[in-house]
Design a protein around this motif. Structure first.
Motif, PDB file in Angstrom:
ATOM      1  N   GLU A 220       0.832  -1.202   0.000  1.00  0.00           N
ATOM      2  CA  GLU A 220       0.000   0.000   0.000  1.00  0.00           C
ATOM      3  C   GLU A 220       0.866   1.252   0.000  1.00  0.00           C
ATOM      4  OE1 GLU A 220      -3.435   2.097   2.827  1.00  0.00           O
ATOM      5  OE2 GLU A 220      -2.829   0.012   3.168  1.00  0.00           O
ATOM      6  N   ARG A 221       1.934   1.223   0.761  1.00  0.00           N
ATOM      7  CA  ARG A 221       2.844   2.378   0.819  1.00  0.00           C
ATOM      8  C   ARG A 221       3.547   2.589  -0.517  1.00  0.00           C
ATOM      9  NH1 ARG A 221       7.473   2.097   5.303  1.00  0.00           N
ATOM     10  NH2 ARG A 221       8.255   0.531   3.836  1.00  0.00           N
ATOM     11  N   ASN A 222       3.943   1.510  -1.182  1.00  0.00           N
ATOM     12  CA  ASN A 222       4.617   1.637  -2.483  1.00  0.00           C
ATOM     13  C   ASN A 222       3.694   2.241  -3.539  1.00  0.00           C
ATOM     14  OD1 ASN A 222       7.225   0.647  -1.883  1.00  0.00           O
ATOM     15  ND2 ASN A 222       6.471  -1.458  -1.922  1.00  0.00           N
ATOM     16  N   VAL A 223       2.420   1.866  -3.503  1.00  0.00           N
ATOM     17  CA  VAL A 223       1.452   2.452  -4.437  1.00  0.00           C
ATOM     18  C   VAL A 223       1.346   3.959  -4.210  1.00  0.00           C
ATOM     19  CG1 VAL A 223      -0.988   2.537  -5.090  1.00  0.00           C
ATOM     20  CG2 VAL A 223       0.130   0.330  -4.772  1.00  0.00           C
ATOM     21  N   LEU A 224       1.315   4.364  -2.950  1.00  0.00           N
ATOM     22  CA  LEU A 224       1.236   5.795  -2.622  1.00  0.00           C
ATOM     23  C   LEU A 224       2.493   6.535  -3.068  1.00  0.00           C
ATOM     24  CD1 LEU A 224      -0.319   5.537   0.960  1.00  0.00           C
ATOM     25  CD2 LEU A 224      -1.443   6.440  -1.089  1.00  0.00           C
ATOM     26  N   LEU A 225       3.647   5.909  -2.929  1.00  0.00           N
ATOM     27  CA  LEU A 225       4.895   6.536  -3.373  1.00  0.00           C
ATOM     28  C   LEU A 225       4.889   6.730  -4.884  1.00  0.00           C
ATOM     29  CD1 LEU A 225       7.443   4.568  -1.156  1.00  0.00           C
ATOM     30  CD2 LEU A 225       6.910   7.005  -0.988  1.00  0.00           C
ATOM     31  N   ASP A 226       4.393   5.736  -5.616  1.00  0.00           N
ATOM     32  CA  ASP A 226       4.306   5.865  -7.071  1.00  0.00           C
ATOM     33  C   ASP A 226       3.385   7.022  -7.454  1.00  0.00           C
ATOM     34  OD1 ASP A 226       5.977   3.722  -7.332  1.00  0.00           O
ATOM     35  OD2 ASP A 226       4.403   2.274  -7.805  1.00  0.00           O
ATOM     36  N   GLU A 227       2.256   7.140  -6.755  1.00  0.00           N
ATOM     37  CA  GLU A 227       1.308   8.216  -7.049  1.00  0.00           C
ATOM     38  C   GLU A 227       1.907   9.580  -6.716  1.00  0.00           C
ATOM     39  OE1 GLU A 227      -3.280   9.644  -5.981  1.00  0.00           O
ATOM     40  OE2 GLU A 227      -2.422   7.858  -5.030  1.00  0.00           O
ATOM     41  N   LEU A 228       2.602   9.658  -5.588  1.00  0.00           N
ATOM     42  CA  LEU A 228       3.230  10.924  -5.187  1.00  0.00           C
ATOM     43  C   LEU A 228       4.245  11.381  -6.223  1.00  0.00           C
ATOM     44  CD1 LEU A 228       3.682  13.126  -3.028  1.00  0.00           C
ATOM     45  CD2 LEU A 228       5.345  11.607  -1.949  1.00  0.00           C
ATOM     46  N   SER A 229       4.962  10.448  -6.829  1.00  0.00           N
ATOM     47  CA  SER A 229       6.000  10.807  -7.802  1.00  0.00           C
ATOM     48  C   SER A 229       5.429  11.419  -9.072  1.00  0.00           C
ATOM     49  CB  SER A 229       6.841   9.571  -8.156  1.00  0.00           C
ATOM     50  OG  SER A 229       6.078   8.607  -8.847  1.00  0.00           O
ATOM     51  N   SER A 230       4.135  11.239  -9.331  1.00  0.00           N
ATOM     52  CA  SER A 230       3.536  11.885 -10.500  1.00  0.00           C
ATOM     53  C   SER A 230       3.255  13.362 -10.241  1.00  0.00           C
ATOM     54  CB  SER A 230       2.235  11.170 -10.900  1.00  0.00           C
ATOM     55  OG  SER A 230       1.211  11.407  -9.952  1.00  0.00           O
ATOM     56  N   TYR A 231       3.239  13.758  -8.965  1.00  0.00           N
ATOM     57  CA  TYR A 231       2.998  15.160  -8.604  1.00  0.00           C
ATOM     58  C   TYR A 231       4.297  15.937  -8.428  1.00  0.00           C
ATOM     59  CZ  TYR A 231      -1.943  14.109  -7.784  1.00  0.00           C
ATOM     60  OH  TYR A 231      -3.251  13.735  -7.939  1.00  0.00           O
ATOM     61  N   VAL A 232       5.246  15.353  -7.706  1.00  0.00           N
ATOM     62  CA  VAL A 232       6.517  16.034  -7.437  1.00  0.00           C
ATOM     63  C   VAL A 232       7.666  15.030  -7.564  1.00  0.00           C
ATOM     64  CG1 VAL A 232       5.505  17.763  -5.908  1.00  0.00           C
ATOM     65  CG2 VAL A 232       6.325  15.609  -4.957  1.00  0.00           C
ATOM     66  N   PRO A 233       8.852  15.489  -7.965  1.00  0.00           N
ATOM     67  CA  PRO A 233      10.011  14.585  -8.023  1.00  0.00           C
ATOM     68  C   PRO A 233      10.439  14.177  -6.619  1.00  0.00           C
ATOM     69  CG  PRO A 233      10.346  16.553  -9.385  1.00  0.00           C
ATOM     70  CD  PRO A 233       9.164  16.822  -8.519  1.00  0.00           C
ATOM     71  N   ILE A 234      10.624  12.886  -6.399  1.00  0.00           N
ATOM     72  CA  ILE A 234      11.008  12.397  -5.074  1.00  0.00           C
ATOM     73  C   ILE A 234      12.132  11.372  -5.182  1.00  0.00           C
ATOM     74  CG2 ILE A 234       8.726  12.754  -4.053  1.00  0.00           C
ATOM     75  CD1 ILE A 234       8.250   9.724  -4.378  1.00  0.00           C
ATOM     76  N   GLU A 235      12.828  11.205  -4.084  1.00  0.00           N
ATOM     77  CA  GLU A 235      13.792  10.117  -3.925  1.00  0.00           C
ATOM     78  C   GLU A 235      13.453   9.400  -2.623  1.00  0.00           C
ATOM     79  OE1 GLU A 235      17.804  11.478  -4.068  1.00  0.00           O
ATOM     80  OE2 GLU A 235      17.819  11.674  -6.262  1.00  0.00           O
ATOM     81  N   VAL A 236      13.449   8.063  -2.673  1.00  0.00           N
ATOM     82  CA  VAL A 236      13.114   7.249  -1.510  1.00  0.00           C
ATOM     83  C   VAL A 236      14.379   6.590  -0.988  1.00  0.00           C
ATOM     84  CG1 VAL A 236      11.761   5.294  -0.679  1.00  0.00           C
ATOM     85  CG2 VAL A 236      10.800   6.835  -2.404  1.00  0.00           C
ATOM     86  N   ARG A 237      14.583   6.634   0.318  1.00  0.00           N
ATOM     87  CA  ARG A 237      15.747   5.990   0.923  1.00  0.00           C
ATOM     88  C   ARG A 237      15.325   5.275   2.203  1.00  0.00           C
ATOM     89  NH1 ARG A 237      17.546   9.863   4.872  1.00  0.00           N
ATOM     90  NH2 ARG A 237      16.536  11.891   4.526  1.00  0.00           N
ATOM     91  N   TYR A 238      16.110   4.280   2.565  1.00  0.00           N
ATOM     92  CA  TYR A 238      15.828   3.483   3.756  1.00  0.00           C
ATOM     93  C   TYR A 238      17.031   3.545   4.699  1.00  0.00           C
ATOM     94  CZ  TYR A 238      12.065   1.479   0.922  1.00  0.00           C
ATOM     95  OH  TYR A 238      10.958   1.307   0.139  1.00  0.00           O
TER      96      TYR A 238
END
Length: 565
Positions: A220-238
């Motif tokens: 569910e979180r990965n789907v939200l991250l994909d959607e967020l990236s269509s609005y603004v450029p993002i980088e994900v880190r762990y």
């Protein structure tokens, strides 16, 4: 040395349990193969030989085998590199998709290749003025009525185009702001996504600490991250939180950085999601859309900005970044290199010059670009025609054919004409003003059709602001009235064509990356069916091992140890 009596059964049991779990996971994968965002799962195992501490104290010649399998954990099959690629491409696709929606809204009334619009209205006026070759027709009221009707059509089209651009600007702003509509704008959607990711971070972390992988929540979180990236450029880190950074068994936190460019060149980042840091809502930031209310008649949307505030518990806590907001190309502002929010900001505050001699695809021709051109065209046409008619009416300074319909009482009705307010003089309609029949001066009153012929000449004149009066009243970048609107239409068509090609390429690349992700993270019916047969065979083999061990134990118990047999 004879091994422990039931050790073999323990080994067989661990094999049965591991293959049963693998079959359960295969069933889980198959049942969710059409679930949006689902990631294929697998069981990670290890041999008990590598984890049994007693092996360190055994005789070196002892062969340590047969202790079975350990089920370590259930994990997702994902490729972080492909995830990063996909989200990077989503930024580009989100930008071009949103841009195409905006350009299509302009094309409906400005694309002269598909509609009979302003260019056709100018042609109709020119065709009517061609009748001026016959002086008898100039003196005929039908000719003047026809000319007035054609000019009325032009002013109506200019009014309508200006109105449509204002509506498009309002709709563009609503796509950002969302207020006054029954749908969420980018502001509400992005803030909702940030909140959900922040809450999921805490829930996932809590479950992982207590030994629950929470893989579906991670999907569910990965789907939200994909959607967020269509609005603004993002980088994900762990990474691990500060309190447990040296504990290798402690679960990682997820962080999201927004990438932007300061002054258009320097790459910067702002933390929108800060793992599980802080408490309550302190681990996620927010977006505010700030309207521009500097217009004389209210909001003109020229300086709309997007303000992002970092997560309160992040290293850059409380930092606020303003994106966009200036239509002055010399004033560099913070901006993204993709995303639908940047597209809307570009259309609302994009390059607005009235210079149409050069089509620069590196610049975004926003709504103001087109309204400025229509205003210039409306003002230029009205000034030339009014001056010609005043001259043709023997210098009558009230002989305006076109006026500002919104002029204040007592103001000159021919001043401050724009595409939105241009109209036919009501005095021309009621007969108080008419088409001039001659020019002032002792030698300019010989032909009754002088004014109409002068207007006909004006329709084919190239305007650069440096001609003789009254043709110096307009600067249309060395174009005629009809040529000017054709060039504006060409700019729009070129922008749209270029963007459509970019959108097609971006979608093709995005689909390719998605296919690569699916080949790794998606559920394949053939692959899972093959795995199912493999695990079933292993399960049967483990069962047969248990049967063999039972037979061996039976032999040991019943056929050995009888002294004197």
């Amino acid at each position: 040395m004879v091994r422990a009596t039931f050790a073999g059964f323990t080994t067989a049991l661990s094999a049965l349990q591991a293959n049963q779990k693998r079959l359960d996971i295969t069933g889980q994968n198959l049942s969710n193969m059409n679930t949006v965002g689902y990631t294929r799962q697998k069981l990670e195992t290890s041999s008990l030989n590598y984890t049994n501490p007693i092996s360190h104290y055994m005789n070196g010649t002892e062969i340590m085998v047969g202790y079975g399998v350990s089920m370590d954990k259930v994990t997702q099959v994902r490729d972080p590199f492909l995830d990063a690629q996909y989200r990077s491409q989503m930024e580009k696709s989100g930008y071009t998709d949103a841009m195409q929606t905006s350009l299509d809204s302009l094309s409906r009334f400005l694309d002269e290749s598909n509609i009979a619009g302003i260019r056709q209205a100018f042609d109709n006026i020119q065709n009517t003025l061609n009748l001026a070759h016959d002086p008898a027709k100039v003196n005929d009221g039908v000719f003047e009525s026809e000319l007035r009707l054609r000019m009325q059509e032009l002013t109506n089209l200019l009014n309508l185009s200006a109105q449509k651009i204002d509506e498009a600007k309002k709709q563009e702003f609503e796509r950002l702001d969302g207020e006054g509509t029954n749908q969420n704008g980018a502001e509400q959607t992005v803030n909702d996504i940030l909140k959900q990711i922040g809450e999921l971070n805490r829930q996932i972390k809590h479950n992982q600490v207590f030994g629950q992988p929470s893989l579906e929540l991670m999907d569910e979180r990965n789907v939200l991250l994909d959607e967020l990236s269509s609005y603004v450029p993002i980088e994900v880190r762990y990474s691990k939180d500060e309190a447990h950074k040296d504990d290798k068994d402690w679960p990682d936190d997820l962080y999201v950085d927004m990438i932007y460019y300061e002054n258009g060149t320097d790459r910067k980042s702002l933390t929108l999601i800060s793992g599980t840091d802080g408490s309550a809502d302190q681990n996620y930031g927010k977006l505010d859309i700030i309207p521009d209310a500097t217009g004389a008649a209210g909001t003109n949307y020229l300086n709309v900005t997007a303000q992002f505030t970092s997560a309160a518990a992040s290293a850059d806590a409380g930092a606020s970044i303003i994106i966009g907001g200036s239509d002055d190309p010399t004033n560099k502002v913070n901006q993204f290199n993709g995303g639908s929010i940047q597209s809307s900001l570009d259309m609302l505050s994009g390059e607005s010059s009235t210079d149409v001699q050069k089509i620069d695809l590196a610049e975004t021709h926003g709504y103001q670009y087109y309204i400025n051109h229509l205003d210039n065209l409306a003002q230029s046409f009205a000034k030339v025609m009014n001056e010609l008619n005043i001259k043709g009416s023997y210098g009558d300074t009230d002989a305006y054919l076109m006026v500002n319909r919104q002029a204040a009482a007592g103001a000159n009705p021919a001043d401050d004409i724009t595409a939105a307010n241009i109209g036919i003089n009501s005095a021309w309609t009621d007969g108080s003003v008419s088409l001039g029949k001659g020019f002032s001066g002792p030698n300019d009153q010989n032909n009754a059709n002088d004014t109409a012929l002068a207007m006909l000449r004006a329709m084919s004149t190239v305007y650069n602001g440096a001609g003789d009066p009254p043709y110096d009243s307009a600067n249309l970048a060395n174009k005629t009235f009809a040529g000017y609107i054709s060039n504006v239409s060409t700019v729009l068509a070129t922008d749209s064509s270029h963007n459509q090609a970019s959108l097609k390429n971006n979608v093709t690349i995005l689909n390719g990356i998605q296919n690569s992700r699916d080949s790794i993270s998606g559920v394949s019916l053939d692959e899972e069916a093959s795995n199912m047969m493999t695990y079933q065979a292993a399960y049967n083999a483990a069962s047969r091992l248990m049967t063999a061990l039972d037979e061996a134990l039976n032999t040991l118990i019943n056929n050995t140890g009888l002294v004197g047999r």
